[in-house]
Design a protein around this motif. Sequence first.
Motif, mmCIF file in Angstrom:
data_model
loop_
_atom_site.group_PDB
_atom_site.id
_atom_site.type_symbol
_atom_site.label_atom_id
_atom_site.label_comp_id
_atom_site.label_asym_id
_atom_site.label_seq_id
_atom_site.Cartn_x
_atom_site.Cartn_y
_atom_site.Cartn_z
ATOM 1 N N THR A 525 -6.083 1.140 -17.811
ATOM 2 C CA THR A 525 -4.636 1.397 -17.826
ATOM 3 C C THR A 525 -4.294 2.585 -16.931
ATOM 4 O OG1 THR A 525 -4.500 0.567 -20.106
ATOM 5 C CG2 THR A 525 -2.670 1.932 -19.317
ATOM 6 N N TYR A 527 -6.021 3.582 -14.418
ATOM 7 C CA TYR A 527 -6.214 3.153 -13.029
ATOM 8 C C TYR A 527 -5.016 2.349 -12.536
ATOM 9 C CZ TYR A 527 -7.556 0.060 -9.255
ATOM 10 O OH TYR A 527 -7.548 -0.658 -8.089
ATOM 11 N N GLU A 528 -4.509 1.413 -13.356
ATOM 12 C CA GLU A 528 -3.398 0.561 -12.941
ATOM 13 C C GLU A 528 -2.166 1.394 -12.588
ATOM 14 O OE1 GLU A 528 -3.226 -2.495 -12.164
ATOM 15 O OE2 GLU A 528 -5.307 -2.955 -12.713
ATOM 16 N N LYS A 529 -1.905 2.446 -13.365
ATOM 17 C CA LYS A 529 -0.763 3.311 -13.074
ATOM 18 C C LYS A 529 -0.941 3.999 -11.716
ATOM 19 C CE LYS A 529 0.375 4.344 -17.924
ATOM 20 N NZ LYS A 529 0.414 5.408 -18.964
ATOM 21 N N ARG A 530 -2.127 4.526 -11.490
ATOM 22 C CA ARG A 530 -2.395 5.200 -10.213
ATOM 23 C C ARG A 530 -2.363 4.207 -9.060
ATOM 24 N NH1 ARG A 530 -7.355 9.271 -12.027
ATOM 25 N NH2 ARG A 530 -6.074 10.666 -13.328
ATOM 26 N N HIS A 531 -2.912 3.013 -9.310
ATOM 27 C CA HIS A 531 -2.921 1.966 -8.289
ATOM 28 C C HIS A 531 -1.497 1.578 -7.901
ATOM 29 C CE1 HIS A 531 -4.043 -1.631 -6.107
ATOM 30 N NE2 HIS A 531 -3.278 -2.369 -6.917
ATOM 31 N N GLN A 532 -0.604 1.464 -8.905
ATOM 32 C CA GLN A 532 0.785 1.083 -8.648
ATOM 33 C C GLN A 532 1.470 2.143 -7.790
ATOM 34 O OE1 GLN A 532 2.139 -1.808 -9.398
ATOM 35 N NE2 GLN A 532 4.041 -1.193 -8.366
ATOM 36 N N ARG A 533 1.219 3.426 -8.085
ATOM 37 C CA ARG A 533 1.832 4.497 -7.303
ATOM 38 C C ARG A 533 1.361 4.467 -5.855
ATOM 39 N NH1 ARG A 533 1.187 7.545 -12.213
ATOM 40 N NH2 ARG A 533 -0.765 8.461 -11.472
ATOM 41 N N GLU A 535 0.329 1.769 -4.227
ATOM 42 C CA GLU A 535 0.936 0.607 -3.575
ATOM 43 C C GLU A 535 2.373 0.908 -3.171
ATOM 44 O OE1 GLU A 535 -0.399 -2.310 -2.642
ATOM 45 O OE2 GLU A 535 -2.335 -1.431 -3.198
ATOM 46 N N GLU A 536 3.087 1.631 -4.013
ATOM 47 C CA GLU A 536 4.471 1.976 -3.696
ATOM 48 C C GLU A 536 4.538 2.881 -2.459
ATOM 49 O OE1 GLU A 536 5.869 3.760 -7.268
ATOM 50 O OE2 GLU A 536 6.060 1.846 -8.357
ATOM 51 N N LYS A 537 3.650 3.838 -2.371
ATOM 52 C CA LYS A 537 3.613 4.721 -1.197
ATOM 53 C C LYS A 537 3.253 3.954 0.051
ATOM 54 C CE LYS A 537 2.443 8.942 -3.753
ATOM 55 N NZ LYS A 537 1.420 9.997 -3.978
ATOM 56 N N LYS A 538 2.320 3.007 -0.069
ATOM 57 C CA LYS A 538 1.935 2.187 1.080
ATOM 58 C C LYS A 538 3.123 1.364 1.566
ATOM 59 C CE LYS A 538 -1.913 -0.132 0.661
ATOM 60 N NZ LYS A 538 -2.983 -0.934 -0.023
#
Length: 570
Positions: A525, A527-533, A535-538
């Motif tokens: 969980t 990791y998913e939060k950090r991953h989402q952030r 992706e948004e920056k990318k």
Amino acid sequence: MKTTGNKAAASVTMVALANIQPSSYNPRKNFDEEKLNELAESIRQQGVIQPIGIRPIDGSEKFEIIFGERRYRASVIAGLSEIPALVMNVSTATAKEMAITENLQRKDISPIEEAHAYQQLLDSGHHDTKSLAVQFGKNETYIRTRLKFNNLIPEFALMLENDELTISAASEICRYSESIQQDLYEKHFKNTAGYGTWRGMKASELAKNIEQHYTTDLMRFHFDKSKCLSCPHNTNNMELFCDGSCGSCANRSCLAERNTDFIVKKAVQILETNPTFSLGYNEFNCDETAVNRLAELDYELEKLSFSQKQYPQAPQQPQREEYETEEEFQQDIARYDQAVEQYAEQCKELVRKNEEGEISLYAQIGHYDITLCYTDVAKQGNTKNSEQLTEIQKLEKKDIRNKEIAHEKTVKDTKEQILNADITESKFGADEDKMMYFFLLSSLRKEHFSIVGIENDHSPYLTGEEKIQIIANLTPKAKAVIRRDFLIENFKTGYSDDAVAQLLIEFAKKHMPEELAEIKNTYDTEYEKRHQRIEEKKAVIKEHKEGKTTKSKADKVSKPKQPKEQEAAA
């Protein structure tokens, strides 16, 4: 074609290749096939430019090669029928030396070939390092360094030959004995990569590592080291410059023997001059060989604990040359005289206590020296009192020690021999299975002691005797607990990306699936939060780049074309 040469009144002539054969004394043993083929092609185009050297073989029409075997081999490959040669009537010894000398003048000679060649010239008795240096235009240090390469074991020699070992690294390795080199190769050079490899290490770093792992600092030892100063195994004699210390010894067997000999002789001397002292040792802090050797010489030795007290040390007399003024020297002499009186009184008191049975005086055998000490009779747990042991008791005590020595030697030799025993084909027996549990018990957690029959208030460590009792009465449940505690102990070394960590997760899936799922869910969980952030920056970065690209294209389309004259002017 015949011309007169200047090598041993030699003449150049064309000789049939069929009548020429290589010699057994050519120092060059390896011929690069690819380079031979290149030379053969050159010979097809231009012929053999430089003649080879040969000599007649007695009793036949054939010739033996003195030098130029590579040209001979290439000519055979090129399909020639004859080759220009210098025919020389020289002895076998002269031919051999000429072959070696010619070989040393090659540009592509390897360090190992060079080492062998210099050694052969020295062995002939016609040269020394100085004459070799003059003849080949080298300095004597260069010649000596190359000669040391003859000390390399075959494995390191091959590495040097194949350019897998630098000359500077080889110069460090060849200083050490064959046994050290063999161990060094097996542990640090046999494998080309991975943990523990020393391949590719700088020579200075390699030298430090070898000295640290394979030598012993002589400063630790108290025997006379005058012979060590000129010993080739002393690291000080392996370097052009040393740091002024005693150096380190690379011959550990000699070092151990000299240390043992020193301790034994000093022990005998102390007993002769101090008959009130007994010999003692602590089994965890002594030279075992010295202890056994003294026992074999019929000296009685007692095992000591750590409760002994240090015997007073005699004060050191001041030396006049260490003082700037006579007044300072006389002041310290007065203090020295007073210290001597106190020392004598202390010794006298200890002798009295020893005679009355209150203490026991010992010359204690250590790792590197013998120290004088004493212990209270009660603290030592010794039944000895003012009444001396009878002769029969002394003999019985000696007999017990002799039996201990026999057992210790049996264990020592068995450990050495068992490494060579071939036991791969025999079946793994039930007794061996129990032995495995003996060693696995070292990982048993204290909270599981009760399962194997040990009380809960026990210390966290099991003695050897307790382990023997446990493995004699193992239950299936106890076996499972012992094995799993062993696994858990070793899982402590696991990291995120290694095999141990993978096994740990598999173990947890079986024994604690719910706990593992909860742990995994927590971090997944996160990791998913950090991953989402991320992706948004990318996405923002991509959108910004695409906007700039679209604007650039629009500018190009809307920009009016200029006449060629204006464009050129611009």
